[in-house]
Design a protein around this motif. Sequence first.
Motif, PDB file in Angstrom:
ATOM      1  N   UNK A  95      43.900  45.387  24.796  1.00 17.90           N
ATOM      2  CA  UNK A  95      42.646  45.586  25.523  1.00 17.90           C
ATOM      3  C   UNK A  95      41.482  44.170  25.305  1.00 17.90           C
ATOM      4  N   UNK A  96      40.553  43.796  25.771  1.00 18.84           N
ATOM      5  CA  UNK A  96      39.723  42.657  25.614  1.00 18.84           C
ATOM      6  C   UNK A  96      38.321  43.187  25.944  1.00 18.84           C
ATOM      7  N   UNK A  97      37.286  42.349  25.425  1.00 19.98           N
ATOM      8  CA  UNK A  97      35.895  42.772  25.773  1.00 19.98           C
ATOM      9  C   UNK A  97      35.522  41.532  26.708  1.00 19.98           C
ATOM     10  N   UNK A  98      34.571  42.391  27.425  1.00 24.73           N
ATOM     11  CA  UNK A  98      34.152  41.338  28.747  1.00 24.73           C
ATOM     12  C   UNK A  98      32.756  41.860  28.809  1.00 24.73           C
ATOM     13  N   UNK A  99      31.852  40.703  29.284  1.00 21.88           N
ATOM     14  CA  UNK A  99      30.408  41.160  29.703  1.00 21.88           C
ATOM     15  C   UNK A  99      30.368  41.704  30.968  1.00 21.88           C
ATOM     16  N   UNK A 100      29.537  42.828  30.975  1.00 25.91           N
ATOM     17  CA  UNK A 100      29.550  43.463  32.036  1.00 25.91           C
ATOM     18  C   UNK A 100      28.765  42.688  33.413  1.00 25.91           C
ATOM     19  N   UNK A 101      28.015  41.685  33.186  1.00 34.28           N
ATOM     20  CA  UNK A 101      27.590  40.996  34.059  1.00 34.28           C
ATOM     21  C   UNK A 101      28.632  40.030  34.964  1.00 34.28           C
ATOM     22  N   UNK A 102      29.867  39.973  34.106  1.00 31.26           N
ATOM     23  CA  UNK A 102      31.097  39.049  34.751  1.00 31.26           C
ATOM     24  C   UNK A 102      31.886  40.122  35.675  1.00 31.26           C
ATOM     25  N   UNK A 103      31.613  41.345  35.840  1.00 28.06           N
ATOM     26  CA  UNK A 103      32.714  42.303  36.192  1.00 28.06           C
ATOM     27  C   UNK A 103      32.178  42.897  37.741  1.00 28.06           C
ATOM     28  N   UNK A 104      33.012  43.311  38.465  1.00 26.13           N
ATOM     29  CA  UNK A 104      32.530  44.099  39.799  1.00 26.13           C
ATOM     30  C   UNK A 104      33.743  45.032  39.925  1.00 26.13           C
ATOM     31  N   UNK A 105      33.368  46.016  40.667  1.00 28.41           N
ATOM     32  CA  UNK A 105      34.181  46.991  41.214  1.00 28.41           C
ATOM     33  C   UNK A 105      35.530  46.252  41.864  1.00 28.41           C
ATOM     34  N   UNK A 106      36.981  46.723  41.701  1.00 33.78           N
ATOM     35  CA  UNK A 106      37.882  46.177  42.397  1.00 33.78           C
ATOM     36  C   UNK A 106      37.767  46.510  43.927  1.00 33.78           C
ATOM     37  N   UNK A 107      38.191  45.304  44.687  1.00 34.37           N
ATOM     38  CA  UNK A 107      38.409  45.622  46.114  1.00 34.37           C
ATOM     39  C   UNK A 107      39.549  46.326  46.489  1.00 34.37           C
ATOM     40  N   UNK A 108      39.874  47.006  47.338  1.00 34.72           N
ATOM     41  CA  UNK A 108      40.987  47.236  47.738  1.00 34.72           C
ATOM     42  C   UNK A 108      42.108  46.345  47.789  1.00 34.72           C
ATOM     43  N   UNK A 109      41.994  45.323  48.256  1.00 31.68           N
ATOM     44  CA  UNK A 109      43.086  44.006  48.175  1.00 31.68           C
ATOM     45  C   UNK A 109      43.191  43.546  46.721  1.00 31.68           C
ATOM     46  N   UNK A 110      42.371  43.560  45.542  1.00 39.33           N
ATOM     47  CA  UNK A 110      42.393  43.379  44.439  1.00 39.33           C
ATOM     48  C   UNK A 110      43.244  44.531  43.852  1.00 39.33           C
ATOM     49  N   UNK A 111      43.006  45.673  43.970  1.00 35.14           N
ATOM     50  CA  UNK A 111      43.489  46.937  43.295  1.00 35.14           C
ATOM     51  C   UNK A 111      45.282  46.642  43.799  1.00 35.14           C
ATOM     52  N   UNK A 112      45.427  46.538  45.112  1.00 33.98           N
ATOM     53  CA  UNK A 112      46.664  46.613  45.857  1.00 33.98           C
ATOM     54  C   UNK A 112      47.422  45.639  44.957  1.00 33.98           C
ATOM     55  N   UNK A 113      46.840  44.409  44.779  1.00 32.76           N
ATOM     56  CA  UNK A 113      47.686  43.159  44.243  1.00 32.76           C
ATOM     57  C   UNK A 113      47.863  43.468  42.858  1.00 32.76           C
ATOM     58  N   UNK A 114      47.027  44.186  42.020  1.00 31.68           N
ATOM     59  CA  UNK A 114      47.537  44.286  40.719  1.00 31.68           C
ATOM     60  C   UNK A 114      48.477  45.379  40.630  1.00 31.68           C
ATOM     61  N   UNK A 115      48.425  46.281  41.474  1.00 27.94           N
ATOM     62  CA  UNK A 115      49.574  47.456  41.281  1.00 27.94           C
ATOM     63  C   UNK A 115      50.758  46.855  41.889  1.00 27.94           C
ATOM     64  N   UNK A 116      50.942  46.100  42.883  1.00 30.08           N
ATOM     65  CA  UNK A 116      52.155  45.401  43.261  1.00 30.08           C
ATOM     66  C   UNK A 116      52.781  44.551  42.150  1.00 30.08           C
ATOM     67  N   UNK A 117      51.591  43.622  41.350  1.00 36.87           N
ATOM     68  CA  UNK A 117      52.287  42.627  40.382  1.00 36.87           C
ATOM     69  C   UNK A 117      52.994  43.809  39.236  1.00 36.87           C
ATOM     70  N   UNK A 118      52.332  44.735  38.822  1.00 36.71           N
ATOM     71  CA  UNK A 118      52.711  45.588  37.876  1.00 36.71           C
ATOM     72  C   UNK A 118      54.086  46.280  38.379  1.00 36.71           C
TER      73      UNK A 118
END
Length: 60
Positions: free
Chosen positions: A18-41
């Motif tokens: 795990x890693x720490x992230x500032x909440x202001x640097x995050x956003x919910x995944x878009x459908x395309x980002x989620x799909x890309x992450x799942x395909x990469x995995x």
Amino acid sequence: MGAEGPYLQLRPLGGGREWDAEPTHLHPLTGAELLSALVAEANARSRRSRSLGNSPPSAT
């Protein structure tokens, strides 16, 4: 994953450290980002499987 002080704790979709992230640097995944992450995995799992000498099931 959780929160520690002002940070959110994140972990890769497929598990890992795990890693720490500032909440202001995050956003919910878009459908395309989620799909890309799942395909990469899935691709990473396939490469690990092949490097161990396992073959994917054949489509017959």
